[in-house]
Structure formats: C-alpha cells, structure tokens
Design an enzyme around this catalytic site. Structure first.
Site: not given
Ligand code: NDP
Ligand code: 2IT
Length: 444
Positions: A125, A165
């Site tokens: 991430k 995201d």
C-alpha cells in the site's frame, strides 16, 4: 490468545503511535490463534513474527509547486509488505490523514485480502498526506508527476503494481502512468485502474462496489434472503459508494443515503445515481449539491449521523473507524440484518462485536471489498496477454471470485467452530495460502 500474544506485544512496542496498524494486527492474530495451535511448524518457522513486519518501507519527499508559484512539500509512502504469493499489490491513498501507520494497516490487510482472491498478488500500500481537495487539475498533475518521479524507482509490472484508493482515481492514475512511462521508457502494466485507451480493464471502476454487493448477496442467500426490497444505507460518495449504490439498486435494493466527510443526504424515495455521478465524477462537488437537483431530499451536517437512518443493509464505504459501537447498536435496534465493509476497517472492533453478538450478517473488508483488487489482478492478466476481455467477461469472473471468497471464508469459519463468523473465516482462509507459501520459500 496464548501463542500469539507475545507477537502482538512486540508489534505494539516496536511500532509506537500507529493505532490503526495495532488494531488490524490484533484482530488478525486473535483470529489466527487456533491456526497457530494446529501448526507448530509455522510457529517455529517464525511465520507469524515475519508476516507482521513489512518486507520494505519506503518514505520520500514529494515537492511540488502550486498555481501561484508557492512550493509545497508532502510525504510519500510505499510499504511493500509481503511478496510470498506474487508482486506487491495495493492502492495509493492521497489524503491529509495519511501517515506510516495508516499505510501499514492497509498494507497488512492487503496481504490476506489479496490471498483470498485466489489470484497471485502479494500485499502492499502507499500514498501521501497530500490533500487533493480544492486543487486544480494542473496542481494534481504536478503532484502526481513528482510523486511518481521517486516511486518509479521502486515499482514495476513484476515487482509492485499500485492502483487507486481514497483520493486516487482515473485522473491521478493517468498522470502517474504518463510520468512512469516517460521516465522508464516502458509501456507496461505497472499501475491498475488505468484508462480504457491505455490498458485499463473494463469493469475495474465498478469492481469494488459491485463485488461488495455480490458478497453481501451471497451472505443473504445462504439465509434464504436477498437485496430484493431492502432499504440500504451507504456511507461515502466516492468510487466504492457509487458503484455499490448502482449494484445494490440493480439487485432490487433501495439506497436512501450517501455521505461525504461533511455530511449526508437522505432521499427516502431512493438515490438518483445519475445525479450523484454527475456531481462527484464530473463536477467534483460536495454531496450537498445533490439538493440543488433534488430539493425534496434532506441534507444533514456531520457524517456519523447517517447510521441513525433505519435500514436493512448498511454498507460503510468511506474510511476506517467510521462506524462505532453506538452506531452499531442503533443499526441493530433499527432492524439492520446485514453489513458489508466497502471501506477498509470502517467498523471499530466494538462495532463488529455488536454485529456478531446480534447475529447481523457481517462481511469484513478483506472479503467484501476484495473485488477491486481482484479485478486489478485481472487487469494485470489482460496487460500480460496484450488483450482485453469484454465487460461481461470481467464481471462474470468477478462474480465467480466473490462467490469463491464467500465459500472459502464460510468454510474456514465452520471448520474452526465459528460458523457465520466471516471475520475469523476470512482471516484464516487468507492466511493459510500465505503461510504455506512462506514456509515453502524458507526463512526470508
Ligand atoms: P474515494 O476517494 O473515491 O471516496 C472516498 C469517500 O469517502 C468520499 O466520499 C470521502 O468524502 C469519504 N471519506 C474519506 N475520508 C473520510 C473521512 N476521514 N471521514 C469521512 N468520510 C471520508 O475513495 P474510494 O471510494 O476508492 O475508497 C473508499 C474506501 O474503500 C476506502 O476505505 C478505501 O480504502 C476502500 N477501498 C477502495 C477500493 C477501490 O478500488 N477504490 C478497493 C477496496 C477498498 P470526502 O470527499 O469528504 O473526503
Ligand atoms: O484497498 C484496496 O483493495 C484497493 N484500494 C484496491 C487495490 C488495487 O490494487 O486494486
């Protein structure tokens, strides 16, 4: 927790001031205690000690110049958490609340989520504390270019494949892809969520929201129920919320509320999704602007109040810890029968406990929102083949992936004596494949 308690203690000590990371690790280790008891060889091989430590954490300066000529400095992150079963894979978040602990919690969750999809992708991430709100397209472009100028040294189509995201959608992916291509002189599938004219997959935009509804429908179906005729409340009004709203409606539900970080709209007759798409995707306005089109709807300041609206199905799809114990109790009191986590870790541990205690069907994020990253992996496959599937083909694959995730999570829950507890089921089902692989690959 016995065997794994010292590992949690160590995580808390070695990673101070990272409450979200602590929360994510605690939940997973609690679920995995019976797995540790059953598999002493994994304990001896340090699988549990290793899986909570990222393989690599990259932090970097992102300088950029605004339209007035002023210099700004943001911080960039990429946490490459686990590459046992495939290249690191996970989104990039641009939001002022981003810090290392947030990226680590998301990267850690991503390991098990990606494993659950059944596709060969590791966990990672990244993101930045950059705030895209109120910035011009040119400012966004300059920021994305500066961010990618550093990030491109650490990623690649067989190494690490970022995606979107919060705060990162098609526009941002386009600017970052352009900069990667320019610096590396390579046209590769290094990012997913790309535009359809340069290697993006049909149905990737819809995938997370659609996948969430497929998962919730599977939970309901197992109890002889469905979305048909149900009242649905969805928080957020971004990518996941919008396409969750679309699929919930197609499946026969009536979505009556959406939100953003300022407040929520309540439209008893059902949300007009075309209006929401125009406001959010084209005009990039606040959700309050919905009332300019539908003055008969209500707008309430403050986003937490959305959980007071009576509903059968709640789909928190904004951000972490947005739904607390009190909100969970209110939902239960109002007759809510199912909850699907579109966002990552949107329900606090206390809220999850309320749902489980009250037999509310609860689809945890790792399972319920895995359709997005699964479709990203399908985008990678299409890029490798230099070929594209139709929307219907991708959607059919997504449906079968979500059905499998449901089956694996529900079977694991049953096998470990906690039937219908998909939190434990998803954690265990996702973990087994990663643990087996880490064991086979030796102490690395
Ligand atoms: P978007 O940026 O498209 O939308 C985010 C939405 O959540 C906006 O409505 C935003 O409101 C709201 N929001 C963000 N932060 C907060 C906050 N601190 N408090 C209240 N509301 C907030 O992001 P996505 O829809 O892509 O992501 C939503 C969630 O889904 C995230 O948790 C993400 O990690 C998760 N997710 C996303 C996937 C994807 O494919 N996009 C895949 C799997 C999970 P505002 O505009 O006011 O900030
Ligand atoms: O949280 C997530 O799974 C995502 N933001 C999607 C990641 C991806 O690589 O598509």
């Amino acid at each position: 927790m016995k065997i794994l308690a010292p590992i949690l203690e160590d995580v808390l000590k070695r990673n101070p001031n990272e409450p979200e990371f602590h929360q994510a690790v605690k939940e997973v280790l609690e679920s995995l205690e019976p797995v540790a008891q059953k598999n002493p060889k994994w304990v001896e091989a340090g699988i549990f000690d290793r899986i909570v430590e990222p393989e690599r954490q990259i932090m970097f300066r992102v300088p950029w110049v605004d339209d007035a000529g002023k210099v700004h400095v943001n911080r960039g992150f990429r946490v490459q958490f686990n590459s046992a079963i495939g290249p690191y894979k996970g989104g990039l978040r641009f939001h002022p609340s981003v810090n290392l602990g947030i990226i680590k919690f998301l990267g850690f969750e991503q390991i098990l989520k990606n494993s659950l999809t059944g596709l060969p992708i590791g966990g990672g991430k990244g993101g930045s504390d950059f705030d895209p709100k109120g910035k011009s397209d040119n400012e966004i472009m300059r920021f994305c270019q500066s961010f990618m100028t550093e990030l491109c040294k650490h990623i690649g189509p067989d190494t690490d494949v970022p995606a979107g995201d919060i705060g990162v959608g098609g526009r941002e992916i386009g600017y970052m892809y352009g900069q990667y291509k320019r610096i590396r002189n390579e046209f590769t599938g290094v990012l997913t969520g790309k535009g359809l004219t340069y290697g993006g997959s049909l149905a990737r935009t819809e995938a997370t929201g659609y996948g969430m509804c497929y998962f919730v429908e599977a939970m309901l179906k197992a109890k002889g129920n469905s979305f048909q005729g149900k009242t649905v409340v969805i928080s957020g009004s971004g990518n996941v919320a919008i396409y969750g709203c679309e699929k919930a409606t197609q499946l026969g539900g009536k979505v009556v509320a959406l939100s953003d970080s300022n407040g929520y709209i309540y439209h008893k007759e059902g949300i007009d999704l075309a209006a929401v798409k125009r406001i959010k995707e084209v005009e990039r306005k606040r959700i309050q602007a919905y009332l300019e089109v539908h003055p008969e709807a209500e707008y309430h300041e403050g986003c937490a109040g959305i959980w007071n609206i009576p509903c059968d199905i709640a789909l928190p799809s904004a951000t972490q810890n947005e739904l607390n114990e009190e909100a969970a109790k209110t939902l239960v009191k109002n007759g809510c029968i199912a909850v699907g986590e579109g966002a990552n870790m949107p329900c606090t541990p206390e809220a999850v406990e309320v749902f489980l205690q009250n037999k509310v069907l609860f689809g945890p994020a790792k399972a319920a929102n895995a359709g997005g990253v699964a479709t990203s992996a399908l985008e990678m496959s299409q890029n490798s083949m230099r070929y594209s599937w139709t929307f219907e083909e991708v959607d059919a694959k997504l449906q079968s992936i979500m059905a499998n995730i449901y089956k694996n999570a529900s079977e694991a829950a049953k096998e470990y004596g906690v039937e219908d507890n998909y939190v434990v089921g998803a954690n265990i089902a996702g973990f087994l494949k990663v643990a087996e692989t880490m064991y086979a690959q030796g102490i690395i």
